[in-house]
Design a protein around this motif. Structure first.
Motif, mmCIF file in Angstrom:
data_model
loop_
_atom_site.group_PDB
_atom_site.id
_atom_site.type_symbol
_atom_site.label_atom_id
_atom_site.label_comp_id
_atom_site.label_asym_id
_atom_site.label_seq_id
_atom_site.Cartn_x
_atom_site.Cartn_y
_atom_site.Cartn_z
ATOM 1 N N ARG A 90 73.494 17.338 -28.571
ATOM 2 C CA ARG A 90 73.536 16.203 -27.637
ATOM 3 C C ARG A 90 74.445 15.111 -28.181
ATOM 4 O O ARG A 90 74.343 14.727 -29.351
ATOM 5 N N THR A 108 74.443 14.678 -22.059
ATOM 6 C CA THR A 108 75.680 15.436 -22.223
ATOM 7 C C THR A 108 75.677 16.083 -23.592
ATOM 8 O O THR A 108 75.302 15.453 -24.583
ATOM 9 N N GLY A 155 76.739 18.935 -19.045
ATOM 10 C CA GLY A 155 75.570 18.109 -18.813
ATOM 11 C C GLY A 155 74.369 18.901 -18.381
ATOM 12 O O GLY A 155 74.470 20.034 -17.899
ATOM 13 N N ALA A 177 75.364 16.351 -14.985
ATOM 14 C CA ALA A 177 74.759 15.244 -15.694
ATOM 15 C C ALA A 177 75.811 14.457 -16.442
ATOM 16 O O ALA A 177 76.679 15.026 -17.091
ATOM 17 N N ALA A 178 75.750 13.172 -16.303
ATOM 18 C CA ALA A 178 76.579 12.263 -17.093
ATOM 19 C C ALA A 178 78.065 12.480 -16.905
ATOM 20 O O ALA A 178 78.859 12.143 -17.765
ATOM 21 N N SER A 217 80.022 15.062 -16.999
ATOM 22 C CA SER A 217 80.667 15.867 -18.037
ATOM 23 C C SER A 217 81.707 16.835 -17.493
ATOM 24 O O SER A 217 82.539 17.323 -18.245
#
Length: 849
Positions: free
Chosen positions: A535, A544, A554, A578-579, A581
């Protein structure tokens, strides 16, 4: 084996393909290969296998691209034959088998037949193979066409038939036949029932960065409910096409309040649920809305459908070469697939298709889907071909060649597994891995992991990743816990797969091995060590991770709490992201740092790394796990460490980090010309060659850089001169001189082309008057390369470009003279340039000299 004939008249009652059986028989009388093209529902899958069985005593094997299609086709034919399933007609799919010694017709998936051929390459007990649904261009079906072609060269009694609904018949016939004679084609066409096309575009976008939008799923559900309300025929049903199992379930959930019988149909369902949909319903039962993936496009017949609602989306594999991953992406369905879907509404009478896009978007969709061979991970395919004795598909007649980039990646993976040797041929380990019915990387993890964790846990993880089970929040450990505590058809299938995988694990006492799901990540890491991830960022929306391969991806949910992950499936972000990425982790398990080291110790490095800051070397000692930096501290490296780090930094950043002086650049250009024209012993001075052998020419400078000398202060001229070959270097200035003396006496610098422009020419830019009377164009590199002259005006502007001075003076010069003599009257422009004295001065000054 019983040889009793099948009653084709009874089996074919009501099926239009019965009219084509005479054509099929005639084609098979003339040869042993045949292509059949016929629309869905005409009966080719039902009639051709028993017809072939009636012509020969051996077994007829029929391949289907999907397990549910193989089961359904076998059940239907057994029912029409009036015999119990598993006797005269049976099937074999992964984890399920219904055949006996008397079975005449066996339906299988293409993957089952491929692995069967590794043990029985001659298919000695098989008289015919029928490849159904070839138009889907499944990878395994494509491979079978190539392998069966080789079997037919050894067995002139083996019949091979390719069948499809929308087949590029001529192309397939050319592959199934010989170089001289393609296989015959039987094309069966029947008048189609009328189809009404309606367009219902969504007011909301269909896709965003998370995948299929909720608003679009709402629209599809409303369209399906409205379609069901419009049906007057109480026996008619609605079939809805969605791209994947998640979207199928989401649409079904939205339709539950309608009171209709809402059914799902996709590969992750238990076999009993799939079969219940395919069997249809009684007239007194509630109308059905069936929501299906592409499963129902052509492989299956869903009875009773009169309206098709098409999302016009499809999910297909796509390889991301930059990240080294292959995953499923959601995109526009092809027009060919949309036609197949629409045809399900007109099987039994007039029907309607409602497409959830407008006509312009439909027209812009691709004509046909890309074959899987062009987009899929080829690791399993490459291992099967190596075991077959055709490394990389050499010598096979394939519809499309294996893509070079994907094949190269697959072969590298297999070499790392020890599955193939340097020549691409299967090793003993490779042949053992190929017999495990899963991806070779998972097969390796199953064999090696059984000695590190409890063998049952290893089998559970591999069975889960090899199957179609849906994983909540992408968490492998949570999924296994849930499966252990549940009952049902899907759990039974997984349990059967676990027992099957257990046969390939390490045996012996396993009481001291980890059995908790906390060790599941170790199995994943053994299979995919380059996907071990740490992570690097945490947000409210997820986390991420940086993978050992260098990819960022992510994830959401419970896995976002883990410091380390073992990732089984990562794909470009066409679904949840997510995030920001750019990639999404679809399947993973938490793992400890110690487990990561145990699984992938070969990725661990501890060394000094150098980088250039303000063109000066900065060194740090870094402990890495692939691309993951575990610790980094500034150090003063030893001389050896410093030079080694500088080498890596230069190879990473390239030669552009140096300031190339005019002298160094010119020397490199001259050397490049001689290497290009004369070859050895003149050195290759391209970027790739120089970076590959830094010590040969940059040795002292590497030491200086390691001691802290800025890259900008490094003079590359003496470094390049080290490459001059002795004794040939004595003639360097004659072969590639710095300057060229022209008739006026001036020594003009030669502009050599850059090293990376092989088609460019050396140029001399000189005033036209300095070349009067010069007939012979000078040549470089031992007479191989004529100089290209840029003849200039007295003001230095170009007047002509030529590498043939004699022709210029005899022709174009007269036109140049006519245009320039009035503009530059102080300079000589003689009518006869051959007899004029060359000069770099005006007429007046030339007269004084």
């Amino acid at each position: 084996m019983t040889t009793a004939a099948f009653d084709l008249e009874r089996i074919g009652e009501g099926l239009s393909f019965a009219d084509a059986l005479d054509d099929v028989a005639a084609a098979l009388d003339a040869g042993r290969a045949l292509v059949i093209s016929a629309p869905p529902g005409t009966g080719k899958t039902t009639l051709v296998p028993p017809m072939l069985a009636s012509r020969s005593p051996g077994r007829i094997v029929v391949t289907q691209p999907r397990r549910v299609a193989a089961r359904a086709a076998a059940r239907r034919l057994a029912q029409l034959d009036g015999t119990p399933l598993g006797t005269r007609v049976g099937f074999t799919v992964r984890g399920e088998r219904a055949v006996n010694r008397q079975t005449r017709i066996e339906f299988v998936t293409a993957g089952v037949l491929l692995r069967r051929m590794l043990d029985d390459p001659g298919l000695d007990s098989t008289d015919a193979v029928i490849l159904d649904e070839v138009h889907e261009r499944a990878l395994e079906t494509d491979l079978l066409i190539g392998l069966l072609g080789e079997v037919r060269e050894l067995r002139d009694d083996l019949t091979v038939v390719a069948m499809s609904a929308t087949l590029d018949a001529e192309r397939i016939a050319a592959v199934l036949g010989t170089d001289a004679t393609p296989a015959p084609v039987v094309d069966h066409r029947v008048p189609a029932h009328p189809l009404t096309e309606r367009w219902a575009p969504s007011p909301a976008p269909r896709l965003d960065e998370r995948g299929v939008t909720r608003d679009f799923l709402d629209h599809v559900a409303r369209t399906a409910a409205s379609a069901a309300d419009s049906l007057a025929d109480p026996t008619a049903d609605v079939l809805v096409f969605a791209p994947g199992a998640r979207e199928v379930s989401e649409i079904a959930r939205r339709l539950q309040p309608t009171g209709l019988d809402v059914r799902e149909l996709h590969g992750q369902l238990p076999a009993s649920a799939q079969d219940a949909v395919i069997r249809g319903r009684r007239a007194d039962e509630a109308r059905r809305i069936i929501i299906s993936t592409s499963l129902a496009e052509s492989s299956l017949t869903v009875p009773g459908v009169r309206i098709v609602v098409d999302s016009c989306l499809a999910r297909h594999p796509q390889r991301d070469a930059a990240r080294g991953m292959t995953g499923l992406v959601t995109a526009m369905a092809s027009r060919a697939a949309s036609v197949q879907r629409a045809g399900r509404a007109t099987r039994q009478g007039p029907g309607t298709v409602i497409r959830c896009i407008d006509e312009r978007a439909y027209a812009a969709s691709p004509a046909r889907p890309a074959p899987e061979i062009a987009t899929s991970d080829l690791t399993d395919a490459a291992l099967l071909l190596a075991c077959w004795g055709a490394p990389a598909g050499a010598g096979l007649r394939l519809i499309d060649p294996l893509p070079a980039d994907s094949l190269r990646d697959a072969l590298e993976t297999l070499r790392a597994l020890g599955a193939i040797d340097d020549d691409g041929r299967a090793t003993d380990d490779g042949r053992a891995l190929a017999r495990i019915p899963t991806d070779p990387r998972l097969a390796r993890a199953l064999r090696d992991g059984g000695s590190l964790v409890d063998p049952r846990l290893a089998a559970e993880v591999v069975a889960l990743l090899s199957g179609d089970s849906r994983l909540p929040d992408a968490d492998i450990g949570a999924a296994i816990v849930a499966l252990r505590g549940r009952r049902g058809a899907d759990v039974r299938r997984w349990s059967q797969d676990v027992e099957r995988m257990l046969r390939f694990t390490t045996t012996g006492n396993s009481t001291d091995r980890a059995s908790s799901v906390d060790a599941a990540g170790l199995i994943v890491a053994l299979a995919f060590p380059e996907r071990i991830a740490r992570r690097v960022d945490r947000t409210a929306d997820g986390a991420t991770y940086l993978l050992a391969s260098g990819t960022r991806a992510g994830v959401r949910g419970s896995l976002a709490h883990a410091e380390w992950l073992a990732v089984a499936d990562v794909a470009r972000a066409s679904g949840r992201v997510a995030a920001g990425s750019g990639a999404v982790i679809r399947t993973a398990a938490a793992i400890t740092e110690q487990q990561a080291e145990l699984a992938a110790g070969h990725l661990l490095t501890d060394r000094v790394e150098a980088s250039f800051a303000d063109r000066r070397v900065v060194a740090r000692r870094e402990r890495r796990f692939g691309a993951i930096v575990r610790s980094s501290v500034p150090v003063r490296p030893s001389p050896e460490e410093g030079v080694d780090a500088v080498r890596r930094a230069i190879r990473a950043d390239g030669l552009a980090l140096f300031r190339w002086s005019d002298a160094a650049d010119e020397l490199r250009r001259r050397l490049a010309l001689l290497h290009r024209e004369l070859g050895d012993p003149w050195p290759d001075v391209s970027d790739a060659a120089l970076l590959a052998d830094l010590d040969a020419w940059l040795g002292p400078e590497l030491n200086s850089l390691a001691k802290g000398t800025p890259a900008g202060k490094i003079d590359l001229t003496p470094a390049l001169r080290r490459l001059l070959p002795w004794p040939a270097a004595a003639g360097f200035d004659d072969l590639a001189p710095e300057r060229l003396q022209v008739p006026s006496g001036s020594r003009v610098r030669i502009a050599y082309p850059p090293a990376d422009e092989p088609d460019a020419r050396p140029v001399v830019a000189v005033k036209l008057q300095e070349c009067f009377g010069w007939a012979e164009t000078p040549r470089l590199a031992g007479g191989r390369v004529p100089v290209l002259f840029h003849l200039l005006s007295p003001a230095g502007r170009p007047l002509a470009v030529t590498d043939d001075l004699a022709s210029f003076w005899s022709g174009p010069y007269a036109q140049v003279r006519a245009e320039m003599r009035g503009r530059y009257p102080k300079h000589p422009w003689p009518e006869d340039p051959w007899s004029a004295a060359p000069t770099r001065h005006t007429k007046a000054r030339a007269a004084r000299e």
